[in-house]
Design a protein around this motif. Structure first.
Motif, PDB file in Angstrom:
ATOM      1  N   SER A 324     -35.728   1.616  90.929  1.00  0.00           N
ATOM      2  CA  SER A 324     -34.081   1.291  90.567  1.00  0.00           C
ATOM      3  C   SER A 324     -33.905  -0.397  90.753  1.00  0.00           C
ATOM      4  O   SER A 324     -34.653  -0.798  91.761  1.00  0.00           O
ATOM      5  CB  SER A 324     -33.162   1.976  91.320  1.00  0.00           C
ATOM      6  N   THR A 325     -33.050  -0.807  90.416  1.00  0.00           N
ATOM      7  CA  THR A 325     -32.635  -2.107  90.356  1.00  0.00           C
ATOM      8  C   THR A 325     -31.299  -2.184  91.479  1.00  0.00           C
ATOM      9  O   THR A 325     -30.478  -3.178  91.826  1.00  0.00           O
ATOM     10  CB  THR A 325     -32.151  -3.074  89.408  1.00  0.00           C
ATOM     11  N   ILE A 326     -30.787  -1.034  91.958  1.00  0.00           N
ATOM     12  CA  ILE A 326     -29.641  -0.488  92.894  1.00  0.00           C
ATOM     13  C   ILE A 326     -28.495  -1.015  91.907  1.00  0.00           C
ATOM     14  O   ILE A 326     -27.843  -1.996  92.321  1.00  0.00           O
ATOM     15  CB  ILE A 326     -29.622  -1.248  94.221  1.00  0.00           C
ATOM     16  N   PRO A 327     -28.130  -0.573  90.851  1.00  0.00           N
ATOM     17  CA  PRO A 327     -27.106  -1.152  89.984  1.00  0.00           C
ATOM     18  C   PRO A 327     -25.750  -0.850  90.603  1.00  0.00           C
ATOM     19  O   PRO A 327     -25.768   0.221  91.336  1.00  0.00           O
ATOM     20  CB  PRO A 327     -27.281  -0.507  88.725  1.00  0.00           C
ATOM     21  N   PHE A 328     -24.700  -1.616  90.456  1.00  0.00           N
ATOM     22  CA  PHE A 328     -23.376  -1.254  91.026  1.00  0.00           C
ATOM     23  C   PHE A 328     -22.428  -1.459  89.947  1.00  0.00           C
ATOM     24  O   PHE A 328     -22.521  -2.009  88.863  1.00  0.00           O
ATOM     25  CB  PHE A 328     -23.117  -2.089  92.169  1.00  0.00           C
ATOM     26  N   GLY A 329     -21.000  -0.899  90.070  1.00  0.00           N
ATOM     27  CA  GLY A 329     -20.086  -1.004  89.043  1.00  0.00           C
ATOM     28  C   GLY A 329     -19.877   0.376  88.551  1.00  0.00           C
ATOM     29  O   GLY A 329     -19.642   1.470  89.394  1.00  0.00           O
ATOM     30  N   SER A 330     -19.995   0.828  87.325  1.00  0.00           N
ATOM     31  CA  SER A 330     -19.782   2.055  86.710  1.00  0.00           C
ATOM     32  C   SER A 330     -21.016   3.041  86.895  1.00  0.00           C
ATOM     33  O   SER A 330     -20.859   4.063  86.873  1.00  0.00           O
ATOM     34  CB  SER A 330     -19.486   2.178  85.389  1.00  0.00           C
ATOM     35  N   VAL A 343     -38.342  12.315  96.859  1.00  0.00           N
ATOM     36  CA  VAL A 343     -38.668  11.378  95.680  1.00  0.00           C
ATOM     37  C   VAL A 343     -38.970   9.965  95.903  1.00  0.00           C
ATOM     38  O   VAL A 343     -38.559   9.503  97.086  1.00  0.00           O
ATOM     39  CB  VAL A 343     -37.421  11.318  94.625  1.00  0.00           C
ATOM     40  N   ASP A 344     -39.875   9.369  95.624  1.00  0.00           N
ATOM     41  CA  ASP A 344     -40.520   8.100  95.755  1.00  0.00           C
ATOM     42  C   ASP A 344     -39.773   7.244  95.152  1.00  0.00           C
ATOM     43  O   ASP A 344     -39.537   6.864  93.877  1.00  0.00           O
ATOM     44  CB  ASP A 344     -41.882   7.938  95.342  1.00  0.00           C
ATOM     45  N   VAL A 345     -38.756   6.479  95.867  1.00  0.00           N
ATOM     46  CA  VAL A 345     -37.662   5.522  95.324  1.00  0.00           C
ATOM     47  C   VAL A 345     -38.441   4.099  95.595  1.00  0.00           C
ATOM     48  O   VAL A 345     -38.455   3.771  96.837  1.00  0.00           O
ATOM     49  CB  VAL A 345     -36.397   5.821  95.725  1.00  0.00           C
ATOM     50  N   VAL A 346     -38.498   3.328  94.490  1.00  0.00           N
ATOM     51  CA  VAL A 346     -38.938   1.938  94.735  1.00  0.00           C
ATOM     52  C   VAL A 346     -37.730   1.079  93.886  1.00  0.00           C
ATOM     53  O   VAL A 346     -37.114   1.302  93.175  1.00  0.00           O
ATOM     54  CB  VAL A 346     -40.221   1.591  94.062  1.00  0.00           C
ATOM     55  N   ALA A 347     -37.873  -0.234  94.475  1.00  0.00           N
ATOM     56  CA  ALA A 347     -36.437  -1.011  94.144  1.00  0.00           C
ATOM     57  C   ALA A 347     -37.221  -2.489  93.836  1.00  0.00           C
ATOM     58  O   ALA A 347     -38.310  -2.935  94.224  1.00  0.00           O
ATOM     59  CB  ALA A 347     -35.504  -1.309  95.277  1.00  0.00           C
ATOM     60  N   GLY A 348     -36.494  -3.200  92.792  1.00  0.00           N
ATOM     61  CA  GLY A 348     -37.214  -4.412  92.376  1.00  0.00           C
ATOM     62  C   GLY A 348     -35.659  -5.280  91.854  1.00  0.00           C
ATOM     63  O   GLY A 348     -34.593  -4.880  91.568  1.00  0.00           O
ATOM     64  N   ASN A 349     -36.023  -6.424  91.782  1.00  0.00           N
ATOM     65  CA  ASN A 349     -35.132  -7.635  91.096  1.00  0.00           C
ATOM     66  C   ASN A 349     -34.923  -7.480  89.547  1.00  0.00           C
ATOM     67  O   ASN A 349     -33.886  -7.887  89.024  1.00  0.00           O
ATOM     68  CB  ASN A 349     -35.331  -8.880  91.439  1.00  0.00           C
ATOM     69  N   THR A 361     -31.802 -13.042  92.623  1.00  0.00           N
ATOM     70  CA  THR A 361     -32.104 -14.039  93.441  1.00  0.00           C
ATOM     71  C   THR A 361     -33.667 -14.204  93.913  1.00  0.00           C
ATOM     72  O   THR A 361     -34.075 -15.262  94.234  1.00  0.00           O
ATOM     73  CB  THR A 361     -31.232 -13.900  94.672  1.00  0.00           C
ATOM     74  N   GLY A 362     -34.330 -13.193  93.453  1.00  0.00           N
ATOM     75  CA  GLY A 362     -35.659 -13.066  93.878  1.00  0.00           C
ATOM     76  C   GLY A 362     -36.011 -12.618  95.302  1.00  0.00           C
ATOM     77  O   GLY A 362     -36.913 -12.047  95.986  1.00  0.00           O
ATOM     78  N   SER A 363     -34.874 -11.939  96.038  1.00  0.00           N
ATOM     79  CA  SER A 363     -34.599 -11.286  97.205  1.00  0.00           C
ATOM     80  C   SER A 363     -34.681  -9.952  97.189  1.00  0.00           C
ATOM     81  O   SER A 363     -33.548  -9.294  96.745  1.00  0.00           O
ATOM     82  CB  SER A 363     -33.586 -11.731  98.272  1.00  0.00           C
ATOM     83  N   ILE A 364     -35.611  -9.110  97.762  1.00  0.00           N
ATOM     84  CA  ILE A 364     -35.810  -7.599  97.545  1.00  0.00           C
ATOM     85  C   ILE A 364     -34.774  -7.230  98.803  1.00  0.00           C
ATOM     86  O   ILE A 364     -34.292  -6.141  98.748  1.00  0.00           O
ATOM     87  CB  ILE A 364     -37.070  -7.070  97.476  1.00  0.00           C
ATOM     88  N   LEU A 365     -34.856  -8.203  99.819  1.00  0.00           N
ATOM     89  CA  LEU A 365     -34.226  -7.681 101.198  1.00  0.00           C
ATOM     90  C   LEU A 365     -32.683  -7.578 100.470  1.00  0.00           C
ATOM     91  O   LEU A 365     -32.098  -6.590 101.197  1.00  0.00           O
ATOM     92  CB  LEU A 365     -34.356  -8.637 102.174  1.00  0.00           C
ATOM     93  N   GLN A 366     -32.176  -8.367  99.817  1.00  0.00           N
ATOM     94  CA  GLN A 366     -30.796  -8.264  99.456  1.00  0.00           C
ATOM     95  C   GLN A 366     -30.564  -6.865  98.722  1.00  0.00           C
ATOM     96  O   GLN A 366     -29.518  -6.327  98.574  1.00  0.00           O
ATOM     97  CB  GLN A 366     -30.448  -9.378  98.299  1.00  0.00           C
ATOM     98  N   ALA A 390     -37.042  -2.414 100.707  1.00  0.00           N
ATOM     99  CA  ALA A 390     -37.688  -3.512 100.503  1.00  0.00           C
ATOM    100  C   ALA A 390     -39.127  -3.614 100.913  1.00  0.00           C
ATOM    101  O   ALA A 390     -39.739  -4.472 100.381  1.00  0.00           O
ATOM    102  CB  ALA A 390     -36.931  -4.780 101.616  1.00  0.00           C
ATOM    103  N   THR A 391     -39.682  -2.627 101.660  1.00  0.00           N
ATOM    104  CA  THR A 391     -41.167  -2.677 102.236  1.00  0.00           C
ATOM    105  C   THR A 391     -41.970  -1.515 101.697  1.00  0.00           C
ATOM    106  O   THR A 391     -42.963  -1.338 101.841  1.00  0.00           O
ATOM    107  CB  THR A 391     -41.280  -2.267 103.434  1.00  0.00           C
ATOM    108  N   HIS A 392     -41.362  -0.585 100.523  1.00  0.00           N
ATOM    109  CA  HIS A 392     -41.855   0.433 100.019  1.00  0.00           C
ATOM    110  C   HIS A 392     -42.432   1.730 101.085  1.00  0.00           C
ATOM    111  O   HIS A 392     -43.653   1.791 101.415  1.00  0.00           O
ATOM    112  CB  HIS A 392     -43.067   0.372  99.120  1.00  0.00           C
TER     113      HIS A 392
END
Length: 443
Positions: A324-330, A343-349, A361-366, A390-392
């Motif tokens: 997931s890119t952790i979307p926000f809004g609707s 569930v194994d959840v991973v995140a990306g830009n 931005t390139g920041s996964i900490l964000q 951020a660290t999987h």
């Protein structure tokens, strides 16, 4: 990036200056001497002093975590690994980390390193490109020209990510009739140039559809190359059939011993049918468990409480992960429910300043910070836990406050960050001061 006119040459020069400025934060002390300094570079053996590590949680009278305990240590690094974690000796002849917090290096697990405007003049997303098919048509126009400079621009994008503490990525790469295999080959060139400081796993991604633009043969060729996952794209809206599209993806992965990571933007019934179809395929083929992911999965955001619990349990049992890119809004993804069921959840830009999105931005900490805001992770404990985005899933302390990272023998993939603890790092998106990749100081 400021929205002003700047030449590509000027932009790249400015980027290089900014990134070069960051590399001097950790430097071998003058006392080491020139000959010893060369030896440090040769075998990557050195010691860091005044390194801040988390050592436990502090609790109030009600048993709530209200503080993260830390201490300073000496860290010996040899041949790309952490050799020893020792009591701090401030007067040691070692590289001074100056009390910065050491955390696991960050991982961006959904990004397109082959597609970006980064390194070119500013350009926002065009309003007329509304649907995925609109974007496919647009890509067919611009890719041939962009391929001419994709190698150096990808390298600059990697350097941007390194400046934010990322040393590992899962990158999707276009496999389509417009670019052929050239997007993949160019990305592999850039990664080869950066192999001493960055690592990536690759997804052969049929961005223009498998059958919509007749990409079957190209996907088969790509599957035999140095890639790790077989991708897919919205089987109903792009290729018109879930079974035909997904059967191709699954069989190609099985035939070539690859994982699966598909893009699924489709919501509602088409999206859920695809999710359940893939779960069933993985159960039929257990070799795919733990190496199958669904990126985006927006359909999950529309489920009621009962359905999301049921689906999360099925995903966990089949060991199918969500990227997931952790979307926000609707669209608010049910990440907490997915975590609850294991569930194994991973995140990306995902996109960084490209024609799909103006942002990135390139920041996964964000992304971890955004998740904390979306899901109400405000306490010391919760903020420290969501760092795993951020660290999987690698965290300095386990849930009981025992130190679980780093340990002697761990690969020396670390960031040094200006924060008192991981909770603060997430809350404030604290600045990364240095990145060490396999023992090599790369930023």
């Amino acid at each position: 990036m400021e929205p002003r006119s700047i030449s590509r040459k000027g932009f790249l020069k400015s980027s290089s200056v900014l990134l070069a400025a960051g590399t001097g934060i950790l430097q071998a002390p003058a006392a080491i001497g020139a000959q010893q300094s060369q030896s440090v570079k040769a075998d990557r053996s050195y010691t860091l002093k005044n390194v801040r590590l988390e050592t436990g949680f502090g609790y109030d009278e009600d048993g709530e975590v209200v503080h993260t305990k830390t201490e300073l240590f000496n860290i010996e690094i040899h041949d790309g690994n952490i050799k020893a974690i020792l009591p701090n000796k401030a007067d040691a002849n070692a590289i001074d980390a100056k009390g910065l917090l050491m955390l696991p290096a960050f991982r961006d697990m959904h990004i397109h390193l082959d597609k970006t405007f980064y390194g070119l003049p500013w350009k926002a997303k065009l309003a007329k490109n509304r649907t995925v098919k609109d974007m496919i048509a647009y890509e067919q126009q611009i890719i041939p020209e962009l391929l001419k400079t994709s190698v150096p621009r990808t390298e600059k994008l990697i350097e941007l990510m390194q400046s934010y503490g990322t040393n590992y990525a899962r990158s999707h790469v276009n496999i389509d009739p417009t670019s052929g295999l050239n997007s993949l080959k160019n990305l592999q060139k850039a990664l080869e140039n950066k192999k001493e400081s960055f690592q990536a796993e690759l997804v052969a991604f049929p961005q223009h559809g498998i059958y919509y633009t007749k990409s079957e043969d190209l996907m088969k060729e790509a599957a035999k190359m140095d890639i790790d996952f077989i991708g897919g794209l919205d089987p109903t809206s792009i290729d018109g059939a879930i079974e035909k599209h997904m059967d191709f993806v699954v069989q190609l992965a099985l035939d070539n011993n690859k994982g699966i990571d598909i893009h699924l933007h489709e919501s509602g019934d088409p999206g859920m049918k695809t999710i359940h179809y893939l779960i069933d395929k993985v159960i039929e083929n257990p070799v795919l468990k733990g190496k199958t992911f669904i990126s985006h999965s927006f359909a999950l955001a529309q489920l009621d409480k009962v359905k999301i619990e049921e689906t999360a349990e099925k995903l966990a049992n089949a060991k199918v992960g969500i990227a997931s890119t952790i979307p926000f809004g609707s669209t608010i993804m049910p990440i907490p429910v997915l975590y609850k069921h294991g569930v194994d959840v991973v995140a990306g830009n995902d996109c960084i300043i490209d024609w799909w999105s103006t942002f990135g931005t390139g920041s996964i900490l964000q992304k971890a910070n955004l998740a904390a805001q979306l899901y109400g992770y405000r306490t010391e404990f919760d903020l420290s836990r969501i760092l795993k985005l951020a660290t999987h899933n690698v965290l300095p302390l386990d849930d009981k406050g025992n130190r679980s990272w780093p340990k002697a023998g761990d690969q020396a993939d670390v960031v040094l960050i200006d924060a008192s603890c991981s909770a603060e790092a997430v809350s404030r998106i604290s600045p990364v001061k240095s990145l060490i990749h396999r023992g090599k100081i790369v930023f």
